[in-house]
Every structure is written in C-alpha cells, then in structure tokens.
Design an enzyme around this catalytic site. Structure first.
Site, PDB file in Angstrom:
ATOM      1  N   GLY A  72       0.842  -1.195   0.000  1.00  0.00           N
ATOM      2  CA  GLY A  72       0.000   0.000   0.000  1.00  0.00           C
ATOM      3  C   GLY A  72       0.877   1.245   0.000  1.00  0.00           C
ATOM      4  N   GLN A 177      -7.304   0.778   4.443  1.00  0.00           N
ATOM      5  CA  GLN A 177      -8.133   0.245   5.534  1.00  0.00           C
ATOM      6  C   GLN A 177      -9.581   0.031   5.104  1.00  0.00           C
ATOM      7  OE1 GLN A 177      -7.164  -0.783   8.548  1.00  0.00           O
ATOM      8  NE2 GLN A 177      -5.041  -0.097   8.439  1.00  0.00           N
ATOM      9  N   SER A 197      -4.078  -2.681  -0.132  1.00  0.00           N
ATOM     10  CA  SER A 197      -2.994  -3.564   0.322  1.00  0.00           C
ATOM     11  C   SER A 197      -3.596  -4.873   0.836  1.00  0.00           C
ATOM     12  CB  SER A 197      -2.247  -2.845   1.449  1.00  0.00           C
ATOM     13  OG  SER A 197      -1.247  -3.680   1.977  1.00  0.00           O
ATOM     14  N   HIS A 199      -2.619  -7.307   2.810  1.00  0.00           N
ATOM     15  CA  HIS A 199      -2.497  -7.852   4.167  1.00  0.00           C
ATOM     16  C   HIS A 199      -3.468  -7.229   5.161  1.00  0.00           C
ATOM     17  CE1 HIS A 199       0.085  -4.855   6.511  1.00  0.00           C
ATOM     18  NE2 HIS A 199       0.200  -4.372   5.289  1.00  0.00           N
ATOM     19  N   THR A 235       9.830  -8.434 -12.247  1.00  0.00           N
ATOM     20  CA  THR A 235       9.062  -9.676 -12.396  1.00  0.00           C
ATOM     21  C   THR A 235       8.002  -9.752 -11.308  1.00  0.00           C
ATOM     22  OG1 THR A 235      10.962 -10.745 -13.385  1.00  0.00           O
ATOM     23  CG2 THR A 235       9.256 -12.201 -12.492  1.00  0.00           C
ATOM     24  N   CYS A 323       1.454   2.194  13.677  1.00  0.00           N
ATOM     25  CA  CYS A 323       2.421   1.392  12.918  1.00  0.00           C
ATOM     26  C   CYS A 323       3.845   1.581  13.410  1.00  0.00           C
ATOM     27  CB  CYS A 323       2.375   1.767  11.446  1.00  0.00           C
ATOM     28  SG  CYS A 323       0.858   1.279  10.672  1.00  0.00           S
TER      29      CYS A 323
END
Ligand code: PLP
Length: 389
Positions: A72, A177, A197, A199, A235, A323
C-alpha cells in the site's frame, strides 16, 4: 495453553486458509515467469490477469485500471510522485493521513511542492468544504484517505470526489483500511487513483495495488522491464498477486455477513468500555466508523504499559503510536483531532478481523477494567488527579 486473542487487525490480518491454499501452487509447479511466452509463463500470466479482474471487481473498476505494487505504501508513493511530476505545484491532503502519504508530501516539499494539510473535525472527519477551500489554481492532486487506520473514521469520499471533479483536480484516496471493509466504488465515488494492500484483508503481506482511472496518465514508478504496461517494472510476485486477488474476491463475497457481525462486536466493546471504566472517551466518529475499529483514550495511564499488560494476558492490541511501534511520540492523528499529549498517550486501539468472536470481546471486557485499575493505582498522575478531586 494460555489464551491468545489477536485484536490488531488494522496492523495486519491473518492470511485466510483458502487464500494460502490458493497461493500454494505458485510456490510449486506454477513457477513460470509471466513474461515468458511458453506454457509455464502463460499459466502464471493467466493467474495475474485473473487477480487483476478480481481486484477490479472489488472496487468497481476495469481490470486495465489496476496496477500491482509491492505494498500500500508503494501505491501511495506512486500516486503522489506521479501527480507531482506531471502537474507540479500544490497538493491538498489531510492531517490524519498515514505516513505513507504524509512522509511523501514532506519529501515532495523538498522538491518544491507546496502542501495544504486540511484539518479534520474533532470526530476525525475531513469536510468536503474544507477540501474545496484548500484548492488552488495550481493544485495537482487531492489525496484524502478513505478510512483512518487509527480511529476508523470513514471520510465523505464521494462528496470530496465531487468537489475534485467540479474543480478538475485528480483525486487519490488511500483505501488501505477501507478495501473489503466497506463498499468501495471508484466510479460512484469519483476517485481517480486508489491504493489498497492485501495484508489488511486477510491476504499476504508485501503486495498491493494502485487503481488509476482510464485516461489519467501516470509516470512509471519503477524503470526496467515492460511489466504492468511498462509502468511498474520487475518480475511480478505471482503468488502474492494471486493471493491478493483471491482475498479481495472472498472479502467482497463475505461482506454482507461479516460486516454486520463485526459491527456488533465493535458496538458491544465500545459500550462495555464506556460503561465499565470511568474517564474513558471514544476517539473518532461513532457513526462514520469502520465496522472493526474501537479506539478509546483511557485517562490517567500510559498506553504502552496497558499494551504490555494486555500482552501478558494474551491480548494483542495497539496504542496511539500505531504502525510506528517503538516510537513514543503520540499519534499525529489523535493530536490532529484535538487530544492533548497525555490523553493521546493513554489510547487503546482494538481492531477486529474475521477470526474474532463475542468471546474475545467478553474476555477483553473482563480483563481490561482490572488492568486499568491496577495501572491507575500505580500512577502518580492518578494520585494527583484524585487529590485534586
Ligand atoms: N495506508 C494506510 C491507511 C495504512 O493503514 C497502511 C498500513 O498500515 C498503509 C497505508 C501502508 O500499507 P502497507 O503496509 O501495505 O505498506
């Protein structure tokens, strides 16, 4: 075994078993390079394009409008850098953005950008009128997050999108979020770029996406090969991209059932804390709030000590420094909504994920008042406060 309760889903979520299963072949027999023309390569390419279609469907975009990124944070960086490189001048954002936006703004300021940080109201909401007032003739981008990672406030994105549309200014939203946590529709919302994102919605870490509305030109962020239409060389992380797509598909499919269930947990916890512990306030809007977010300030104690005690009781949560664990600076979000340093330091964020149940809420409501009581009894500040009456 000691009970373990994970209540820090805004930091990251557990990968769904179905998603892990879906990813597994890409660590095994499906190992081709998606750029190769042979059958191995074509199979990997097919997986990437299938994931692109799933991510697009999750936000009502077209597959051709989705670019995969490594996080993200990368998607946010890309959106801001590109807008500044192309349009120069002035950026409008808010004081409650994630550092993945705020620190990019700081960097771009060193390169000549001017940035207006719109202040939120006490509920964390960034008013569309305030955004409109911040616009200038040379504004190259408005970047306002969809939902806040700390206090869960959901922004009036559609209204902000309309303001930007009327002014002809591109609008980026950090939906890290919000994606799979509430309905996101880039067409109806008038969004030109959007970051997400995997996760944060039970997908793998280290993979994200940037939506770029068809017709809006963006500069390449990585230079090298021709991947992602020459815009993001390197890649592809095939397994993670496949996992992102599947997590998005499942997240959207589950939403009608999971979101109301999470709201119930959230409201039971908010009410239980506010009614069971004195001197506690809820941070962020009660109504315009992510279904999985509880953020409270508990006066007369230190959030860090509270987290440690919760951890000793098997509960993983987070406090006002989000975070940046390890940082003792109070959260810029809590300060921006008007909290003083001491109150911001005593904040607790609890965020639910798919695994949580009412039993987790009951357990937290059982231990939290005891822990708060013990910490306050040890606190000289609380002694002072009681003496002052
Ligand atoms: N934006 C918001 C609102 C977030 O909550 C986060 C992560 O906490 C990010 C961006 C960064 O996303 P990532 O961890 O994928 O780099």
């Amino acid at each position: 075994m000691e009970r373990q309760v994970y209540l820090d889903n805004a930091a990251t979520t557990a990968v769904r078993p179905e998603v892990a299963d879906f990813m597994a072949p890409f660590f095994g027999k499906t190992y081709g390079n998606p750029s190769s023309v042979h059958a191995f390569g074509r199979e990997a390419r097919k997986a990437i394009e299938a994931a692109r279609a799933k991510v697009a469907a999750a936000i009502n975009a077209e597959p051709g409008e989705i670019y995969f990124t490594g996080s993200g944070t990368e998607a946010d960086n890309w959106a801001l850098h590109s807008a500044f490189e192309r349009g120069g001048g002035h950026i409008v954002t808010s004081a409650v953005e994630h550092h993945a936006v705020l620190h990019v703004c700081e960097y771009l300021k060193k390169r000549g950008a001017e940035v207006t940080y719109v202040a939120p109201g006490p509920d964390g909401i960034v008013g569309p009128d305030s955004v409109a007032r911040a616009l200038r003739g040379d504004t190259c981008l408005v970047s306002i997050m969809y939902a806040n990672n700390e206090i869960g406030t959901v922004q009036p994105v559609r209204e902000i999108g309309a303001v930007c549309r009327a002014a002809g200014v591109p609008f980026h939203t950090d939906a890290v979020q919000a994606a799979c946590a509430l309905p996101v529709d880039v067409k109806a919302d008038g969004v030109d770029m959007l970051s997400l994102s995997a996760h944060k919605f039970h997908g793998p870490k280290g993979v994200g996406a940037l939506f770029v509305r068809k017709g809006l030109r963006v500069d390449p962020f990585m230079h090298g090969g021709a991947q992602e239409k020459g815009k993001r060389a390197g890649t592809e992380n095939v397994a993670s991209i496949a996992g992102l797509g599947e997590a998005a598909r499942l997240g959207i499919a589950d939403m009608p059932v999971k979101i109301p269930a999470m709201k119930k947990l959230r409201d039971a916890l908010i009410d239980g804390i506010l009614n069971g512990i004195p001197d506690v306030t809820l941070n962020g809007s009660r109504e315009a709030r992510l279904a999985n977010n509880v953020n409270v300030s508990i006066k007369h104690l230190e959030g860090e000590s509270l987290l440690l005690m919760l951890d000793m009781n098997g509960v993983a949560a987070s406090s006002g420094s989000a975070c940046t664990s390890g940082s003792l600076d109070p959260s810029h979000v809590l300060l921006a909504i008007g909290l003083d340093h001491e109150t911001a330091h005593g904040s607790l964020r609890v965020t639910f994920g798919l695994e949580n149940t009412g039993a987790d809420v009951d357990y937290l409501l059982e231990i939290l008042p005891q822990i708060v009581g013990r910490l306050r009894d040890m606190s000289p500040l609380y002694e002072d406060y009681k003496k002052r009456g």
